[in-house]
Design a protein around this motif. Structure first.
Motif, PDB file in Angstrom:
ATOM      1  N   CYS A 259       0.807  -1.221   0.000  1.00  0.00           N
ATOM      2  CA  CYS A 259       0.000   0.000   0.000  1.00  0.00           C
ATOM      3  C   CYS A 259       0.842   1.274   0.000  1.00  0.00           C
ATOM      4  O   CYS A 259       0.392   2.333   0.445  1.00  0.00           O
ATOM      5  CB  CYS A 259      -0.994   0.000   1.162  1.00  0.00           C
ATOM      6  SG  CYS A 259      -2.261  -1.285   0.998  1.00  0.00           S
ATOM      7  N   ALA A 260       2.051   1.184  -0.534  1.00  0.00           N
ATOM      8  CA  ALA A 260       2.965   2.333  -0.551  1.00  0.00           C
ATOM      9  C   ALA A 260       2.404   3.515  -1.329  1.00  0.00           C
ATOM     10  O   ALA A 260       2.739   4.672  -1.033  1.00  0.00           O
ATOM     11  CB  ALA A 260       4.320   1.925  -1.120  1.00  0.00           C
ATOM     12  N   ALA A 261       1.544   3.288  -2.303  1.00  0.00           N
ATOM     13  CA  ALA A 261       0.943   4.404  -3.043  1.00  0.00           C
ATOM     14  C   ALA A 261       0.208   5.337  -2.085  1.00  0.00           C
ATOM     15  O   ALA A 261       0.258   6.558  -2.235  1.00  0.00           O
ATOM     16  CB  ALA A 261       0.007   3.889  -4.135  1.00  0.00           C
ATOM     17  N   GLY A 262      -0.447   4.773  -1.094  1.00  0.00           N
ATOM     18  CA  GLY A 262      -1.148   5.590  -0.103  1.00  0.00           C
ATOM     19  C   GLY A 262      -0.197   6.416   0.738  1.00  0.00           C
ATOM     20  O   GLY A 262      -0.446   7.591   1.002  1.00  0.00           O
ATOM     21  N   ASP A 263       0.908   5.814   1.155  1.00  0.00           N
ATOM     22  CA  ASP A 263       1.915   6.545   1.936  1.00  0.00           C
ATOM     23  C   ASP A 263       2.479   7.714   1.134  1.00  0.00           C
ATOM     24  O   ASP A 263       2.631   8.823   1.653  1.00  0.00           O
ATOM     25  CB  ASP A 263       3.063   5.609   2.340  1.00  0.00           C
ATOM     26  CG  ASP A 263       2.646   4.534   3.326  1.00  0.00           C
ATOM     27  OD1 ASP A 263       1.897   4.846   4.268  1.00  0.00           O
ATOM     28  OD2 ASP A 263       3.075   3.381   3.144  1.00  0.00           O
ATOM     29  N   ILE A 264       2.805   7.465  -0.128  1.00  0.00           N
ATOM     30  CA  ILE A 264       3.410   8.483  -0.986  1.00  0.00           C
ATOM     31  C   ILE A 264       2.445   9.644  -1.221  1.00  0.00           C
ATOM     32  O   ILE A 264       2.807  10.819  -1.065  1.00  0.00           O
ATOM     33  CB  ILE A 264       3.874   7.859  -2.319  1.00  0.00           C
ATOM     34  CG1 ILE A 264       5.042   6.901  -2.053  1.00  0.00           C
ATOM     35  CG2 ILE A 264       4.255   8.939  -3.330  1.00  0.00           C
ATOM     36  CD1 ILE A 264       5.367   5.981  -3.223  1.00  0.00           C
ATOM     37  N   ILE A 265       1.206   9.336  -1.598  1.00  0.00           N
ATOM     38  CA  ILE A 265       0.220  10.380  -1.867  1.00  0.00           C
ATOM     39  C   ILE A 265      -0.086  11.172  -0.594  1.00  0.00           C
ATOM     40  O   ILE A 265      -0.169  12.399  -0.619  1.00  0.00           O
ATOM     41  CB  ILE A 265      -1.051   9.790  -2.500  1.00  0.00           C
ATOM     42  CG1 ILE A 265      -0.732   9.255  -3.904  1.00  0.00           C
ATOM     43  CG2 ILE A 265      -2.178  10.824  -2.538  1.00  0.00           C
ATOM     44  CD1 ILE A 265      -1.830   8.423  -4.522  1.00  0.00           C
ATOM     45  N   SER A 266      -0.230  10.485   0.520  1.00  0.00           N
ATOM     46  CA  SER A 266      -0.494  11.144   1.792  1.00  0.00           C
ATOM     47  C   SER A 266       0.609  12.155   2.121  1.00  0.00           C
ATOM     48  O   SER A 266       0.327  13.306   2.479  1.00  0.00           O
ATOM     49  CB  SER A 266      -0.600  10.097   2.905  1.00  0.00           C
ATOM     50  OG  SER A 266      -0.708  10.704   4.165  1.00  0.00           O
TER      51      SER A 266
END
Length: 135
Positions: free
Chosen positions: A94-101
């Motif tokens: 779920c790294a996409a969520g970390d990056i966008i956040s």
């Protein structure tokens, strides 16, 4: 709700299962192909994205989502992020969520694996209704 779904349609099926429209929440899909008209959202939204890259964090955010968020007017309306991923990706789950956040300075609201479970669907649906009601 703004979401991106690849050709696999996993995220699209998850969003459909949430039935956001029944709760009065508008739903928009980030185009899959560059040849499709760009999406312009001018109301508060939460973005839902799958995590790409097969475990490589630098490749986690789909290029279509980057393109959408690189529009300053689209980015101005983001209020949160939800991401799916594969636990096989290890640290990149779920790294996409970390990056966008981090890049958009919004909360990472929820993460789920692959297509999610019925419990994930209920949690996201109920959580977003509360989130937008409180806004």
């Amino acid at each position: 709700m703004v979401y991106f779904s690849s050709a696999s349609e996993n995220t699209a099926r998850f969003v459909a299962g949430c039935r956001f429209q029944d709760q009065g929440i508008n739903v928009y899909r980030v185009p899959l192909k560059a040849s499709e008209p760009a999406l312009n959202v001018r109301e508060p939204y939460v973005i839902m994205v799958p995590t790409y890259g097969g475990g490589v964090i630098k490749k986690a955010v789909p290029i279509q989502v980057k393109r959408f968020l690189n529009d300053p007017e689209n980015r101005a309306w983001i209020r949160g992020v939800i991401a799916s991923g594969n636990t096989n990706f290890g640290e990149a789950y779920c790294a996409a969520g970390d990056i966008i956040s981090a890049k958009c300075h919004v909360p990472f609201l929820y993460k789920f694996e692959l297509m999610g479970t019925p419990e994930d669907t209920a949690a996201v649906k109920n959580g977003l209704v509360k989130f937008f009601t409180a806004e």
